[in-house]
Design an enzyme around this catalytic site. Structure first.
Site, mmCIF file in Angstrom:
data_model
loop_
_atom_site.group_PDB
_atom_site.id
_atom_site.type_symbol
_atom_site.label_atom_id
_atom_site.label_comp_id
_atom_site.label_asym_id
_atom_site.label_seq_id
_atom_site.Cartn_x
_atom_site.Cartn_y
_atom_site.Cartn_z
ATOM 1 N N ARG A 108 0.845 -1.196 0.000
ATOM 2 C CA ARG A 108 0.000 0.000 0.000
ATOM 3 C C ARG A 108 0.876 1.240 0.000
ATOM 4 O O ARG A 108 2.012 1.219 0.476
ATOM 5 C CB ARG A 108 -0.949 0.031 1.199
ATOM 6 C CG ARG A 108 -0.284 0.228 2.547
ATOM 7 C CD ARG A 108 -1.320 0.641 3.605
ATOM 8 N NE ARG A 108 -0.758 0.702 4.950
ATOM 9 C CZ ARG A 108 -0.063 1.731 5.435
ATOM 10 N NH1 ARG A 108 0.207 2.781 4.670
ATOM 11 N NH2 ARG A 108 0.378 1.723 6.678
ATOM 12 N N ASP A 212 10.795 7.794 10.776
ATOM 13 C CA ASP A 212 9.509 7.845 10.074
ATOM 14 C C ASP A 212 9.480 9.097 9.194
ATOM 15 O O ASP A 212 10.421 9.347 8.454
ATOM 16 C CB ASP A 212 8.366 7.789 11.097
ATOM 17 C CG ASP A 212 7.100 7.159 10.544
ATOM 18 O OD1 ASP A 212 6.662 7.577 9.462
ATOM 19 O OD2 ASP A 212 6.553 6.252 11.186
#
Length: 304
Positions: A108, A212
């Site tokens: 995804r 991140d």
């Protein structure tokens, strides 16, 4: 001005992809797993959202509009229309394409941003059968522009952490599972990236957690959200030095961007995923950090 960390949005499962829209003085972001896109206006405190059919990896406004956005929807890049009002319907205006079609099980789209010319770079991550259990090396990084969708690199675990520095002709990028920050030479005219090297290693610098989302300030320093690290770190990408660690009062820090009228507010998204135990409130909240003494750069919109 002293450092202040203020909660502005109540907990989400997986807050991500903050984008400051300077025209509307509003923060856009996503809740990936719930498939929602969000708008927050600091001047009024108004927070609105709407839901789409599938996970949403990022949101970037389309240049010249106030109600159209390029989003990553599962494995598709689509332009949607949303008026910014609570719960109002969205409409898919255009599908730009589907990526990773031959990858099984499904990947995804996870993170995306526009470069200085309005081309969107966005990548995919490996299949996740339960929170935190991700197949490695299944994702890729793509560039979306007027000529189509172009694969830039492959064998990515979790695509994250995009930032550009025109002065240094640099593109910064993160595969979270590497626990390192990448740097590429960046050609602003073509959008191409070359000559990979690593500029920061979290393990070597004794930083717990996983890198991140990333943003860059006007001095060229990187600000990196650290998932399972309860912090945002400031890095000098030239020397590789850790300059500062900003504590965030929850473990799963997911992404950052500068915004506000003067671009001196750091907006921070977080998650409340059940990885290694339940994450209770305020985990998953969105925060506003002031008093850092630096300014960011404007977020760019998609030039379609």
């Amino acid at each position: 001005m002293s450092l202040t960390i203020k909660k502005i949005i109540e907990p989400l499962e997986l807050g991500e992809g903050p984008h400051w829209d300077d025209r509307q003085q509003a923060l856009y972001f996503v809740n990936i797993l719930k498939g929602t896109i969000h708008k927050y206006v600091p001047a009024t405190g108004e927070h609105t959202k709407t839901k789409l059919d599938g996970s949403v990896g990022f949101i970037v406004p389309v240049n010249g509009t106030t109600d159209q956005f390029l989003i990553g929807l599962e494995r598709k890049f689509v332009i949607v229309q949303w008026d910014g009002k609570e719960g109002s319907a969205t409409k898919i205006v255009r599908e730009l394409g589907t990526v990773d079609q031959n990858v099984v099980p499904n990947t995804r789209i996870n993170d995306g941003k526009a470069d200085p010319r309005g081309r969107v770079y966005a990548g995919t991550m490996g299949h996740e059968d339960r929170p935190g259990n991700i197949l490695p090396n299944q994702g890729s990084l793509y560039r979306v522009d007027k000529t189509g969708i172009h694969k830039l690199c492959s064998e990515i675990g979790i695509s994250n952490g995009l930032a550009w520095d025109l002065a240094r002709k640099a593109f910064y990028y993160t595969d979270t599972m590497e626990r390192r920050i990448r740097r590429y030479d960046y050609d602003v005219d073509t959008g191409n990236i070359t000559n990979l090297k690593y500029i920061f290693d979290l393990e070597k610098n004794k930083v717990d957690g996983m890198p991140d989302g990333t943003t860059i300030d006007s001095d060229g320093n990187l600000w990196v959200a650290v998932f399972n690290g309860s912090c945002v770190i400031k890095i000098d990408p030239t020397s590789g030095k850790l300059l500062q660690k900003v504590p965030i009062p929850v473990p799963q820090v997911t992404s950052v961007t500068f915004g506000g009228p003067n671009f001196d507010i750091l907006f921070v998204t977080t998650a409340s995923l059940n990885i290694g135990g339940a994450q209770e409130p305020p985990c998953g909240s969105t925060y506003m950090v002031t008093g850092l003494g630096v300014k960011g750069l404007p977020n760019m919109n998609f030039q379609c």
